[in-house]
Design a protein around this motif. Structure first.
Motif, mmCIF file in Angstrom:
data_model
loop_
_atom_site.group_PDB
_atom_site.id
_atom_site.type_symbol
_atom_site.label_atom_id
_atom_site.label_comp_id
_atom_site.label_asym_id
_atom_site.label_seq_id
_atom_site.Cartn_x
_atom_site.Cartn_y
_atom_site.Cartn_z
ATOM 1 N N LYS A 91 2.407 17.415 6.314
ATOM 2 C CA LYS A 91 2.371 17.052 5.061
ATOM 3 C C LYS A 91 3.298 17.480 4.101
ATOM 4 O O LYS A 91 4.004 16.915 3.210
ATOM 5 C CB LYS A 91 0.930 17.503 4.391
ATOM 6 C CG LYS A 91 0.641 17.108 3.150
ATOM 7 C CD LYS A 91 -0.580 17.858 2.451
ATOM 8 C CE LYS A 91 -1.002 17.529 1.009
ATOM 9 N NZ LYS A 91 -2.295 17.989 0.623
ATOM 10 N N GLU A 92 3.864 18.745 4.492
ATOM 11 C CA GLU A 92 4.851 19.332 3.783
ATOM 12 C C GLU A 92 6.453 18.805 4.039
ATOM 13 O O GLU A 92 7.094 18.871 3.108
ATOM 14 C CB GLU A 92 4.811 20.945 3.956
ATOM 15 C CG GLU A 92 5.793 21.619 3.048
ATOM 16 C CD GLU A 92 5.696 23.126 2.838
ATOM 17 O OE1 GLU A 92 6.543 24.048 2.359
ATOM 18 O OE2 GLU A 92 4.593 23.720 3.443
ATOM 19 N N PHE A 93 6.663 18.615 5.316
ATOM 20 C CA PHE A 93 7.891 18.234 5.617
ATOM 21 C C PHE A 93 8.044 16.938 6.200
ATOM 22 O O PHE A 93 9.204 16.587 6.346
ATOM 23 C CB PHE A 93 8.523 19.215 6.871
ATOM 24 C CG PHE A 93 8.297 20.882 6.412
ATOM 25 C CD1 PHE A 93 8.846 21.410 5.548
ATOM 26 C CD2 PHE A 93 7.494 21.441 7.115
ATOM 27 C CE1 PHE A 93 8.819 22.670 4.907
ATOM 28 C CE2 PHE A 93 7.261 22.984 6.965
ATOM 29 C CZ PHE A 93 7.851 23.454 5.741
ATOM 30 N N LYS A 110 -0.552 20.854 7.922
ATOM 31 C CA LYS A 110 0.072 21.398 6.863
ATOM 32 C C LYS A 110 1.660 21.266 7.016
ATOM 33 O O LYS A 110 2.320 20.889 6.021
ATOM 34 C CB LYS A 110 -0.141 23.086 6.944
ATOM 35 C CG LYS A 110 0.775 23.814 6.047
ATOM 36 C CD LYS A 110 0.255 25.192 6.272
ATOM 37 C CE LYS A 110 1.287 26.354 5.252
ATOM 38 N NZ LYS A 110 2.542 26.241 5.850
ATOM 39 N N GLY A 111 2.016 21.156 8.406
ATOM 40 C CA GLY A 111 3.606 21.036 8.565
ATOM 41 C C GLY A 111 3.769 19.380 8.207
ATOM 42 O O GLY A 111 5.017 19.389 7.562
ATOM 43 N N THR A 142 5.442 27.959 9.650
ATOM 44 C CA THR A 142 5.374 27.295 8.749
ATOM 45 C C THR A 142 4.688 26.021 8.885
ATOM 46 O O THR A 142 4.555 25.344 7.856
ATOM 47 C CB THR A 142 6.704 26.915 8.348
ATOM 48 O OG1 THR A 142 7.614 26.461 9.604
ATOM 49 C CG2 THR A 142 7.567 28.286 7.808
ATOM 50 N N GLY A 143 3.925 25.685 9.914
ATOM 51 C CA GLY A 143 3.229 24.480 9.925
ATOM 52 C C GLY A 143 3.669 23.676 11.108
ATOM 53 O O GLY A 143 4.997 23.365 11.319
ATOM 54 N N LYS A 187 12.074 21.811 9.937
ATOM 55 C CA LYS A 187 11.195 21.533 8.671
ATOM 56 C C LYS A 187 11.842 20.145 8.070
ATOM 57 O O LYS A 187 11.986 19.952 7.139
ATOM 58 C CB LYS A 187 11.363 22.801 7.862
ATOM 59 C CG LYS A 187 10.963 23.904 8.064
ATOM 60 C CD LYS A 187 11.158 25.142 6.858
ATOM 61 C CE LYS A 187 10.843 26.321 7.339
ATOM 62 N NZ LYS A 187 11.186 27.143 6.466
ATOM 63 N N GLU A 201 -8.479 15.898 3.859
ATOM 64 C CA GLU A 201 -7.087 15.440 4.609
ATOM 65 C C GLU A 201 -7.320 14.002 4.809
ATOM 66 O O GLU A 201 -6.310 13.162 4.550
ATOM 67 C CB GLU A 201 -6.922 16.306 5.817
ATOM 68 C CG GLU A 201 -6.542 17.601 5.614
ATOM 69 C CD GLU A 201 -7.815 18.782 5.260
ATOM 70 O OE1 GLU A 201 -7.480 19.813 5.374
ATOM 71 O OE2 GLU A 201 -9.057 18.050 5.466
ATOM 72 N N TRP A 205 5.799 13.942 5.274
ATOM 73 C CA TRP A 205 4.787 13.198 4.943
ATOM 74 C C TRP A 205 5.345 11.534 5.039
ATOM 75 O O TRP A 205 6.212 11.266 4.266
ATOM 76 C CB TRP A 205 4.212 13.498 3.706
ATOM 77 C CG TRP A 205 3.123 12.828 2.965
ATOM 78 C CD1 TRP A 205 3.222 11.942 1.813
ATOM 79 C CD2 TRP A 205 1.982 12.797 3.530
ATOM 80 N NE1 TRP A 205 1.880 11.354 1.723
ATOM 81 C CE2 TRP A 205 1.044 11.938 2.477
ATOM 82 C CE3 TRP A 205 1.235 13.479 4.384
ATOM 83 C CZ2 TRP A 205 -0.162 11.635 2.707
ATOM 84 C CZ3 TRP A 205 -0.021 13.272 4.584
ATOM 85 C CH2 TRP A 205 -0.942 12.371 3.665
#
Length: 615
Positions: free
Chosen positions: A181-183, A178-179, A550-551, A195, A222, A185
């Protein structure tokens, strides 16, 4: 009452009364000053009270390494206690950590490192990597800019069956992903606290390293996202220097493994592309490869400060290049790495089968003679001796002979017992002087010994594996966070209070896999549940002290301080590629899930097939 009246009243008091009043005022002033830091700390906002369903919880504002404790916890006294004695198996630890906020945690850690002497490189399993080539986690500015984020609830799986432990590993992977992919990738590494991301080679290291892990954990959604990125975004036609060793074990190994697990030729094509681009490294006078390759220009060179490569990095690329030759029927890949092994086999400068840490790319000779370790810069040489022999169907007796001789050298020169609890450990030798220093990297050895015993090597290899496995577990259990430092020093003198000492600059934990890796091998071969239980403790402590809400997960600077372990703001790609994969395999009840009679793992935990006996 006017000032004149007050003065009149004051003059009417006796000298004794005046002195008592002055003393009382002074005492109140001193008490006020003494309590001032505690009062101001509250108003500075170092902690905020968060309202939850069951009450109020003290929550640190920065940095957010979660989950949060369920209740406020008193601060520790200023002095730090030493590590406890050897821990009982399954000893219960606290349910959380109150993280103490420091003004500049990353800067403090770098200062501690400088006290140990400046180092011109960052090393991971022995590769010489220029310091400016790798991005280090966390700057002082980032530490100041960390923001408050919601807490993540941590479930207690301590009494749940293996299926739920497997799900806990899957949950950990999803949280890390999650972390990323969001921050981060498509980038090399996640910086979970700021982040953001860090670049090393600019080739999506974390994503490629994690491909086969996602497949093994059955995280198909994923995996498909990552596969699409590989298909549409991954290009090796870049003007960038990469480290031969790291690129081979992470990228080439990861792509080959994923091809074997999925049968998708996309990954084989990419593997052939990167493998071919790495070949210029072998264009040296000695055929001992350079450490760095520009995969866009097709040129290679040693580090700026030396013409040496480390022994580990030139002898731990063989599994991957040999397999690439087998799959493509192009013999040049295997020929290049086999020649390296043949040269190292014949070299002088060994001691009872132990090799020095460095080898010169011009002369092809060992350098820095007389220094022997199973830690950084030499470790995976020994691992790959055994694994090449297994990969090739146990036919290459020269590799086996070198492995067996090296183990005798370990027993003769490096194996000692600690005091007071007689833990068996592997130290280092420098010009005849023994040092009780042991890297966490050395914890690959119990698993390697057990693997050899499984494939027919002497039974005493398994007994030594069990002894060293206990030691590696104690490197975790004797730390206040339950997480191992990067390096420990063992006490050997009679009357020692504890077995393990840790220097200030060695207290960091990088989320490394070696102990979990060996726990997997020991459990797979012995079925002794204590190895699973030890692994479960370690996973819980990773969740307790390194999980970022936050991941992602972060490496930490201080395993000795559960109040504030000082996050480094970096999630290494091997946490997904190795650590979580080995956790999953440790907790799995399926012996055919990557059977060790069919697969051999490279040093980045990427499984490659053992060749059929006919080949």
């Amino acid at each position: 009452m006017t000032m004149q009246c007050l003065c009149k009243k004051w003059k009417q008091l006796s000298r004794l009364q005046r002195n008592l009043i002055l003393f009382t005022v002074a005492l109140m002033l001193v008490c006020g000053i003494a309590t001032y830091p505690a009062v101001t700390e509250h108003f500075r906002g170092l902690t905020v009270v968060v309202k939850e369903d069951e009450g109020h919880v003290l929550k640190p504002v920065i940095p957010e390494v979660l989950p949060e404790p369920p209740s406020a916890k008193p601060k520790r006294a200023p002095h730090k206690r030493g590590p406890p004695g050897p821990q009982n198996r399954l000893q219960k630890k606290g349910t959380g950590s109150d993280i103490q906020v420091e003004e500049n945690p990353i800067q403090d850690a770098k200062k501690a490192d400088k006290e140990e002497g400046e180092k011109p490189l960052v090393n991971r399993r022995g590769a010489l990597i220029e310091a400016d080539q790798a991005t280090e986690g966390g700057t002082a500015k980032e530490a100041e800019n960390k923001v408050d984020v919601p807490a993540v609830e941590q479930k207690d799986h301590s009494h749940e069956p293996e299926f739920d432990r497997l799900e806990a590993v899957r949950d950990a992977f999803r949280h890390a992903w999650k972390g990323y992919k969001e921050f981060a990738w498509g980038q090399d590494e996640l910086r979970p606290i700021s982040k953001s991301y860090g670049e090393w080679f600019g080739l999506g290291l974390t994503l490629i390293d994690a491909l086969d892990t996602m497949w093994i954990l059955n995280l198909r959604e994923e995996f498909e996202e990552a596969k699409t990125w590989v298909s549409t975004e991954l290009s090796f036609n870049k003007n960038v220097d990469v480290n031969l060793f790291e690129s081979t074990i992470r990228i080439l190994g990861g792509l080959l493994s994923t091809y074997h697990l999925t049968g998708d030729t996309l990954f084989l094509d990419k593997a052939k592309d990167i493998g071919t681009r790495l070949m210029p490294a072998f264009n040296t006078p000695s055929k001992i490869p350079y450490s760095d390759v520009n995969i866009g220009k097709g040129t290679a060179h040693p580090p700026r400060w030396t013409s040496d490569s480390t022994v580990a990095e030139v002898t731990s690329i063989q599994l991957e290049f040999r397999e690439l030759s087998r799959l493509t029927q192009d013999t040049r890949y295997r020929a290049a790495v086999d020649e390296v092994m043949q040269k190292v086999h014949k070299l002088e400068g060994k001691q009872d089968g132990l090799v020095p840490m460095f080898i010169n790319t011009n002369s092809g000779q060992f350098t820095h003679l007389g220094v022997f370790t199973l830690g950084a810069r030499a470790d995976s040489y020994y691992e790959y001796l055994l694994k090449q022999w297994i990969q090739g169907g146990q036919k290459e007796t020269e590799l086996l002979d070198d492995y067996l001789q090296a183990l005798e050298g370990v027993k003769k020169n490096l194996l000692k017992k600690s005091s007071p609890n007689s833990l068996t450990f592997v130290g280092e030798l420098s010009h005849g002087q023994f040092s009780p220093k042991m890297d966490h990297l050395v914890c690959f050895l119990p698993g390697t010994l057990a693997l050899g015993a499984h494939h027919g090597l002497p039974a005493d290899h398994m007994e030594l594996a069990k002894q060293l496995m206990e030691t590696c577990y104690q490197m975790y259990a004797q730390m206040e966070t339950g997480l191992s430092p990067e390096i420990v020093h063992f006490n050997m003198h009679e009357g020692s209070i504890r077995d393990v000492d840790v220097k200030l600059a060695d207290r960091h934990n990088l989320l490394r896999p070696e102990t979990v890796e060996s726990l997997f091998y020991l459990y797979r071969f012995t079925k002794d549940r204590k190895y699973r239980d030890w692994g479960w403790e370690i996973l819980q402590n990773f969740n307790k002290y390194t999980k970022v809400s936050t991941g992602g997960y972060t490496s930490i600077n201080n395993v000795r301080d559960p109040e504030y372990p000082s996050p480094r703001d970096k999630m290494e790609s091997f946490f997904l590629g190795e650590t979580l994969k080995y956790f999953y395999l440790l907790f799995s009840d399926d012996p055919e899930l990557l059977s060790l009679d069919k697969y051999v793992f490279n040093t980045e935990a990427h499984p490659l097939p053992i060749w059929p006996s006919a080949e």
